[in-house]
Design an enzyme around this catalytic site. Structure first.
Site, PDB file in Angstrom:
ATOM      1  N   GLN A 104       3.054  10.271   3.755  1.00 23.05           N
ATOM      2  CA  GLN A 104       4.478  10.038   2.995  1.00 23.05           C
ATOM      3  C   GLN A 104       5.230  11.734   3.096  1.00 23.05           C
ATOM      4  O   GLN A 104       6.260  11.539   2.416  1.00 23.05           O
ATOM      5  CB  GLN A 104       4.156   9.067   1.752  1.00 23.05           C
ATOM      6  CG  GLN A 104       3.562   7.709   1.309  1.00 23.05           C
ATOM      7  CD  GLN A 104       3.657   7.946   0.690  1.00 23.05           C
ATOM      8  OE1 GLN A 104       3.369   8.436  -0.677  1.00 23.05           O
ATOM      9  NE2 GLN A 104       4.052   5.272   0.420  1.00 23.05           N
ATOM     10  N   ALA A 149      -6.647   2.155   7.485  1.00 27.36           N
ATOM     11  CA  ALA A 149      -5.751   2.922   7.338  1.00 27.36           C
ATOM     12  C   ALA A 149      -5.043   3.592   8.634  1.00 27.36           C
ATOM     13  O   ALA A 149      -5.126   2.654  10.218  1.00 27.36           O
ATOM     14  CB  ALA A 149      -4.931   3.569   6.714  1.00 27.36           C
ATOM     15  N   ASP A 176       1.056  -1.086  -0.376  1.00 23.93           N
ATOM     16  CA  ASP A 176       0.016  -0.298   0.127  1.00 23.93           C
ATOM     17  C   ASP A 176       0.917   1.317  -0.218  1.00 23.93           C
ATOM     18  O   ASP A 176       0.723   1.496  -0.395  1.00 23.93           O
ATOM     19  CB  ASP A 176      -1.285   0.109   1.382  1.00 23.93           C
ATOM     20  CG  ASP A 176      -2.164  -0.619   0.929  1.00 23.93           C
ATOM     21  OD1 ASP A 176      -2.257  -1.777   0.112  1.00 23.93           O
ATOM     22  OD2 ASP A 176      -2.979  -1.127   2.004  1.00 23.93           O
TER      23      ASP A 176
END
Length: 290
Positions: A247, A189, A73
């Site tokens: 990220q 998540a 993922d």
């Protein structure tokens, strides 16, 4: 879907499985007349003959009719950011990690590619989350998130202070380790780890999940996807950090406002025809089988 003539490949770093797959995959695609665009990591796996053709990851989707992801993922989230607002379908191949989004297995790789080339594949559209940082009345940063926008403490021990509003309603003055604004896709998540609910992907909602709140009665809240969520930082400069999909991101100053709303854009994910949402949950979360 238009005829597939150009395929992009984005690969997870340091993956023995990807190293085994890539050379044969590129040969297989080119043998069917496909043009192939690869990122630098995929070019490394391709060997000396392919390394000169590696592109920076953000450039791979340009002109592609399909983009393949070899990894988990995390790699998919990076590829989704590279695709941006394009409507290019993403073909996610799971290489053994816990992946809710990368549902195609190595064994299914070539049969599912054949299905995609025949136009018989199933595409799931996942709504993105448009996120802006507003400072002094000006937008200083903007992102499109597939999973979530997260405000967390930047220092080791202190909690942070965040004022949250939904549309014109004041929700709460949070004192917590952070706050997660997630899409239904992101509900499995970070939000899930923080105690948030699992949301069926097509449910038109946004979830607000506090991280370790000081008040134990602060619980996750679901709001309509038509809502505009505004979170104002009341903590000192640089004590709060914004992260998009785990990220990318930037430091937040006191008085900055995070504005989140449902995006006009969706990510198009190729899904195996036999693998439905609850099948993935049973497989990944080890839920009971009949």
């Amino acid at each position: 879907m238009p005829t597939i003539r150009t395929v992009g490949i984005i690969s997870k770093p340091n993956s023995a499985a990807a190293a085994n797959i890539v050379p044969a995959l590129i040969e297989w695609l080119r043998g069917r007349g496909m043009a192939v665009r690869i990122d630098e990591q995929t070019a490394f796996y391709a060997g000396p003959g392919g390394r000169s053709s590696g592109l920076p990851r953000p450039e791979v989707p340009e002109g592609c009719d399909l983009v393949m992801v070899l990894g988990g993922d995390g790699t998919l989230l990076s590829a989704a950011r590279a695709i941006g607002r394009r409507e290019t379908p993403l073909f996610p191949v799971n290489l053994g990690s816990l992946g809710f989004l990368t549902a195609i297995t190595i064994e299914e790789l070539y049969p599912e590619l054949e299905r995609a080339f025949r136009g018989e594949h199933r595409i799931a559209k996942r709504r993105l989350l448009a996120t802006e940082v507003v400072r002094g009345g000006k937008v200083v940063a903007a992102y499109e998130a597939l999973n979530d926008a997260v405000l967390t403490k930047a220092s080791i021990a202190r909690m942070i202070d965040l004022d949250a509003h939904v549309d014109e309603q004041f929700v709460c003055a949070y004192k917590a380790d952070g706050l997660i604004i997630s899409t239904p896709t992101g509900s499995t998540a970070y939000s899930l780890s923080a105690g948030g609910p699992i949301i069926f992907p097509s449910v038109p909602a946004i979830c607000i999940t506090p991280i370790c709140p000081h008040m134990l009665t602060n619980r996750p809240v679901l709001v309509p996807e038509t809502s505009v969520i505004r979170v104002i930082s009341r903590s000192p400069d640089d004590s709060v950090f914004l992260t998009i999909d785990g990220q990318v991101g930037n430091p937040i100053r006191e008085g900055d406002t995070l504005v989140c709303r449902s995006s006009d854009y969706t990510l198009r994910l190729v899904r195996p025809p036999h693998m439905m949402f609850f099948d993935v949950l049973r497989q990944k979360l080890k839920w009971g089988e009949r």
